[in-house]
Design a protein around this motif. Sequence first.
Motif, PDB file in Angstrom:
ATOM      1  N   GLN A  21       0.843  -1.199   0.000  1.00 18.34           N
ATOM      2  CA  GLN A  21       0.000   0.000   0.000  1.00 18.34           C
ATOM      3  C   GLN A  21       0.870   1.239   0.000  1.00 18.34           C
ATOM      4  N   ASP A  22       0.602   2.123  -0.949  1.00 18.36           N
ATOM      5  CA  ASP A  22       1.297   3.410  -1.059  1.00 18.36           C
ATOM      6  C   ASP A  22       0.494   4.462  -0.305  1.00 18.36           C
ATOM      7  N   SER A  23       1.098   5.069   0.714  1.00 22.76           N
ATOM      8  CA  SER A  23       0.385   6.083   1.503  1.00 22.76           C
ATOM      9  C   SER A  23       0.734   7.509   1.118  1.00 22.76           C
ATOM     10  N   GLY A  25       1.654   8.616  -2.249  1.00 21.53           N
ATOM     11  CA  GLY A  25       1.437   8.986  -3.635  1.00 21.53           C
ATOM     12  C   GLY A  25       2.665   9.006  -4.513  1.00 21.53           C
ATOM     13  N   ASN A  26       3.642   8.133  -4.249  1.00 18.77           N
ATOM     14  CA  ASN A  26       4.808   8.070  -5.139  1.00 18.77           C
ATOM     15  C   ASN A  26       4.850   6.770  -5.943  1.00 18.77           C
ATOM     16  N   GLY A  27       3.812   5.953  -5.833  1.00 20.50           N
ATOM     17  CA  GLY A  27       3.730   4.720  -6.609  1.00 20.50           C
ATOM     18  C   GLY A  27       4.411   3.523  -5.987  1.00 20.50           C
ATOM     19  N   GLY A  29       4.848   1.237  -2.290  1.00 24.41           N
ATOM     20  CA  GLY A  29       4.299   0.982  -0.965  1.00 24.41           C
ATOM     21  C   GLY A  29       5.263   1.378   0.137  1.00 24.41           C
ATOM     22  N   GLY A  33       1.555   2.718   4.778  1.00 22.67           N
ATOM     23  CA  GLY A  33       0.560   1.990   4.004  1.00 22.67           C
ATOM     24  C   GLY A  33       0.215   0.659   4.649  1.00 22.67           C
ATOM     25  N   HIS A 400      -5.807   2.468 -10.385  1.00 21.25           N
ATOM     26  CA  HIS A 400      -4.637   1.933  -9.678  1.00 21.25           C
ATOM     27  C   HIS A 400      -5.026   1.002  -8.530  1.00 21.25           C
ATOM     28  N   SER A 404      -2.458   3.002  -4.995  1.00 26.81           N
ATOM     29  CA  SER A 404      -1.798   4.301  -5.053  1.00 26.81           C
ATOM     30  C   SER A 404      -2.694   5.281  -5.804  1.00 26.81           C
ATOM     31  N   THR A 405      -2.351   6.557  -5.690  1.00 27.82           N
ATOM     32  CA  THR A 405      -3.063   7.583  -6.454  1.00 27.82           C
ATOM     33  C   THR A 405      -2.360   7.886  -7.769  1.00 27.82           C
ATOM     34  N   PRO A 408       1.579   2.781 -10.362  1.00 28.44           N
ATOM     35  CA  PRO A 408       2.454   2.016  -9.468  1.00 28.44           C
ATOM     36  C   PRO A 408       3.791   1.664 -10.109  1.00 28.44           C
TER      37      PRO A 408
END
Length: 534
Positions: A21-23, A25-27, A29, A33, A400, A404-405, A408
């Motif tokens: 999990q990316d917390s 926003g850089n793609g 995890g 996360g 995604h 992520s936002t 990834p």
Amino acid sequence: MSGTVWWKSGTVYQIYPRSFQDSDGNGVGDLRGITQRLDYLAWLGVDAIWISPFYTSPMADFGYDVSDYCGVDPLFGTLHDFDELIAEAHRRKLRVILDFVPNHSSIAHPWFAESRASRNSPRRDWYIWRDPAPDGGPPNNWLSNFGGPAWTCDAATGQYYYHAFLPEQPDLNWRNPDVRAAMHDVLRFWLKRGVDGFRVDVIWHLIKDEGFRDNPLNPAFVPDLPEINRFEQIYSCDRPEVFDIIAGMRAVLREHGERVLIGEIYLPIERLVAYYGDDLTGADLPFNFQLLSTAWEAESVAALVEEYEAALPVGGWPNWVLGNHDRPRITDRVGEAQARIAAMLLLTLRGTPTLYYGDEIGLANVVIPPDRVQDPWELNEPGHGRDPERTPMQWDDTLHAGFSTVEPWLPLSTDAARRNIDEMRDDSGSILTLHRRLLHLRRDHAALSVGGYRTVSSAAELREGLFVYERFEGDVTVRIVLNFGDCERRLMLPAGTTWAVLLSSRSGRSGASEAGELNIAPNEGVILMPHIEI
């Protein structure tokens, strides 16, 4: 089970942190996360999480090249983020196991910088340096596990340094007591922060032959195997002195109460079980990877279980693995239908199971376009890359997949819109629901978590693809029936007993009663318990 240590009765869930999990926003995890997804793991029913490396690293091998063993790489967060993760995991009664990478550091580690500075450096002997062979080439024929020679020449000092993996991962010299002391302090650093144990990376590599003898040719080598298989690795790893090193690690863990030591060991069963040692010298769980390479058929799997059970030393607790960050996904190896049988096998055999993230949703290997390849092994030896089994976890059907936002670091599966946690968690027929029910059955029935094991299949049943075995504890017996084939089969049940179906891999069958003859659908698994005496 109150008297059973947690790592015997529990289930371990491996998290590859880059992909969970990316917390931010850089793609990629990160630790925060993982913390955000702890409620899911508690809901699923696992007991411990094993987190692959997040230490400070240049990322030549995605964290398995460590430049600071007591730091968190900024890509993954901070030590404060780690402390929060530990606290939140423990609040949910989840144990935390860390990856410990003691065989090699990064070439960027200050220890190595000092070691290579001069032949007279105080830390020269912290790594493995050798003079060239008489022809000026490498000191011996040892090969890197990632392809090519395992020796790199350092022009400044005129000697070669040894690296079992990438040149950016020089091997530490565990014959040096100062190295042992420093690495023991690393263990203490994380133990004091509350970790519940360690998975030790390539533990069988830690000591090399003192005379650095050439490895013999492997007569079974074929060209499509990785180059490392060209020689039998009898002098570069699995040396008898390794047990003294493991004993030292065990002593450090004992300073902090009940902690688990897991060893990564890719060896045949007869060598694998030697790593149990005793209460003072061995690993608690030498990882059993045999299912990763055994033919997926009832006869072969049953024979493997019997061989492993027979080889275990007195007091040795078994463990089973079906997937990890280095091997193709189980769904890719056996197909989507048999992935359900694989889940039932993993979570009902005697011993501690390790579940790889994403396997619970049936995630298969993802095709990686050439321009998105990340794995250095794939770049060195095309066809052996590990990116396909390291792709991001799929949480929902948004862009995604909720991981992520942004785009990834590796692509998602093409069916991410339906193969995700949100889509599957309320579907009674999903493979995710099957995993959750299996995990909770283990908790509810001591026979499944800590009980004994016996095979009850006949030779004829195994030939037909039926693997039948029992788990038992006290006066409770649970029978597991797994159909490894794509044909319906009939199984005679013991006369005089009605059996309750605790769980079936097929929807709608759980809760039924069976007696006399049991019809098993293609690719079906059934868990039975004696119900009513007739």
